[in-house]
Write a protein that holds these residues in place. Structure first.
Motif, short mmCIF file in Angstrom:
data_model
loop_
_atom_site.label_atom_id
_atom_site.label_comp_id
_atom_site.label_asym_id
_atom_site.label_seq_id
_atom_site.Cartn_x
_atom_site.Cartn_y
_atom_site.Cartn_z
N CYS A 3 16.02 13.48 39.32
CA CYS A 3 16.32 12.49 40.37
C CYS A 3 17.32 11.44 39.91
CB CYS A 3 15.05 11.84 40.88
SG CYS A 3 14.13 10.96 39.64
N ARG A 4 17.73 11.46 38.64
CA ARG A 4 18.73 10.52 38.15
C ARG A 4 20.08 11.19 37.91
NH1 ARG A 4 14.73 7.26 34.23
NH2 ARG A 4 13.69 6.13 35.88
N GLN A 5 20.21 12.44 38.33
CA GLN A 5 21.46 13.17 38.15
C GLN A 5 22.46 12.75 39.23
OE1 GLN A 5 22.13 15.42 35.59
NE2 GLN A 5 20.23 14.54 34.84
N VAL A 6 23.71 12.64 38.84
CA VAL A 6 24.78 12.27 39.77
C VAL A 6 25.38 13.54 40.35
CG1 VAL A 6 27.01 11.12 39.95
CG2 VAL A 6 25.24 10.18 38.46
N VAL A 7 25.60 13.53 41.65
CA VAL A 7 26.20 14.67 42.33
C VAL A 7 27.57 14.29 42.86
CG1 VAL A 7 23.99 15.71 42.93
CG2 VAL A 7 25.04 14.09 44.50
N ARG A 8 28.19 15.20 43.55
CA ARG A 8 29.52 14.99 44.11
C ARG A 8 29.58 13.66 44.88
NH1 ARG A 8 30.78 19.76 47.81
NH2 ARG A 8 28.80 18.97 48.50
N GLY A 9 30.63 12.93 44.70
CA GLY A 9 30.79 11.65 45.38
C GLY A 9 30.15 10.50 44.64
N PRO A 15 15.68 11.88 46.92
CA PRO A 15 14.30 12.35 46.80
C PRO A 15 14.04 13.57 47.68
CG PRO A 15 14.33 9.97 46.93
CD PRO A 15 15.73 10.44 47.19
N GLY A 16 14.69 13.64 48.84
CA GLY A 16 14.52 14.80 49.71
C GLY A 16 15.03 16.08 49.06
N SER A 17 16.17 15.99 48.39
CA SER A 17 16.70 17.17 47.69
C SER A 17 15.78 17.58 46.56
CB SER A 17 18.09 16.88 47.13
OG SER A 17 19.02 16.70 48.18
N VAL A 18 15.28 16.60 45.82
CA VAL A 18 14.36 16.90 44.72
C VAL A 18 13.11 17.60 45.27
CG1 VAL A 18 12.89 15.90 42.92
CG2 VAL A 18 15.20 15.04 43.25
N SER A 19 12.60 17.12 46.41
CA SER A 19 11.39 17.74 46.96
C SER A 19 11.66 19.16 47.46
CB SER A 19 10.81 16.87 48.08
OG SER A 19 11.65 16.86 49.20
N ASN A 45 2.03 20.70 38.10
CA ASN A 45 1.49 19.38 38.42
C ASN A 45 2.57 18.31 38.42
OD1 ASN A 45 -1.19 20.30 38.65
ND2 ASN A 45 -1.34 20.36 36.43
N LEU A 46 3.78 18.71 38.72
CA LEU A 46 4.91 17.79 38.72
C LEU A 46 4.77 16.73 39.81
CD1 LEU A 46 7.77 17.37 37.49
CD2 LEU A 46 8.63 18.80 39.34
N ARG A 47 4.96 15.47 39.43
CA ARG A 47 4.93 14.37 40.40
C ARG A 47 6.37 14.04 40.79
NH1 ARG A 47 0.09 11.12 40.56
NH2 ARG A 47 -1.42 12.04 39.13
N LEU A 48 6.54 13.79 42.06
CA LEU A 48 7.88 13.52 42.60
C LEU A 48 7.98 12.08 43.10
CD1 LEU A 48 8.39 16.77 44.67
CD2 LEU A 48 9.30 16.24 42.43
N PRO A 49 9.22 11.57 43.21
CA PRO A 49 9.38 10.26 43.83
C PRO A 49 8.87 10.31 45.27
CG PRO A 49 11.51 11.17 43.12
CD PRO A 49 10.46 12.17 42.78
N ASN A 50 8.51 9.16 45.81
CA ASN A 50 7.89 9.14 47.13
C ASN A 50 8.84 9.44 48.28
OD1 ASN A 50 9.36 6.83 47.45
ND2 ASN A 50 7.61 5.44 47.47
N GLY A 51 10.12 9.45 48.05
CA GLY A 51 11.06 9.79 49.10
C GLY A 51 11.35 8.64 50.05
N ALA A 52 10.94 7.44 49.69
CA ALA A 52 11.18 6.28 50.54
C ALA A 52 12.68 6.05 50.69
CB ALA A 52 10.52 5.04 49.95
#
Length: 97
Positions: A3-9, A15-19, A45-52
């Protein structure tokens, strides 16, 4: 961390992409476990960001300097009055299509 990786732009992966990535990764690792390639599935058992939704962050001179140096910008940024005035001054003579 994904979730800390930089993408194009210069944006961070949302968080939605990670989920959406998680089920694919989990499925692939589950299959690898069934085939004996890996001993366990670390994504189980991976925990993800809440997507807020991110909140607006005022774009200041320091953030601008970081952006100019790294190309990474804030996910949701708004200009302060000085930056807005500079922009409007810069486009004052521009013709709009």
């Amino acid at each position: 961390m994904l979730c800390r990786q930089v993408v194009r732009g210069g944006r961070l992966i949302s968080p939605g992409s990670v989920s959406r990535i998680r089920p694919v990764l989990r499925s692939a690792l589950s299959e690898a476990r069934r085939q004996g390639i890996v001993g366990h599935n670390p994504a189980r058992n991976l925990r993800l960001p809440n997507g807020a939704c991110p909140h607006d962050v005022v774009w200041d001179d320091e953030d601008e300097a970081v952006w100019r140096e790294t190309g990474v910008r804030l996910r949701v940024a708004v200009w302060d009055l000085d930056n807005l005035a500079r922009f409007l001054e810069a486009v004052r003579e521009d013709t709009w299509p």
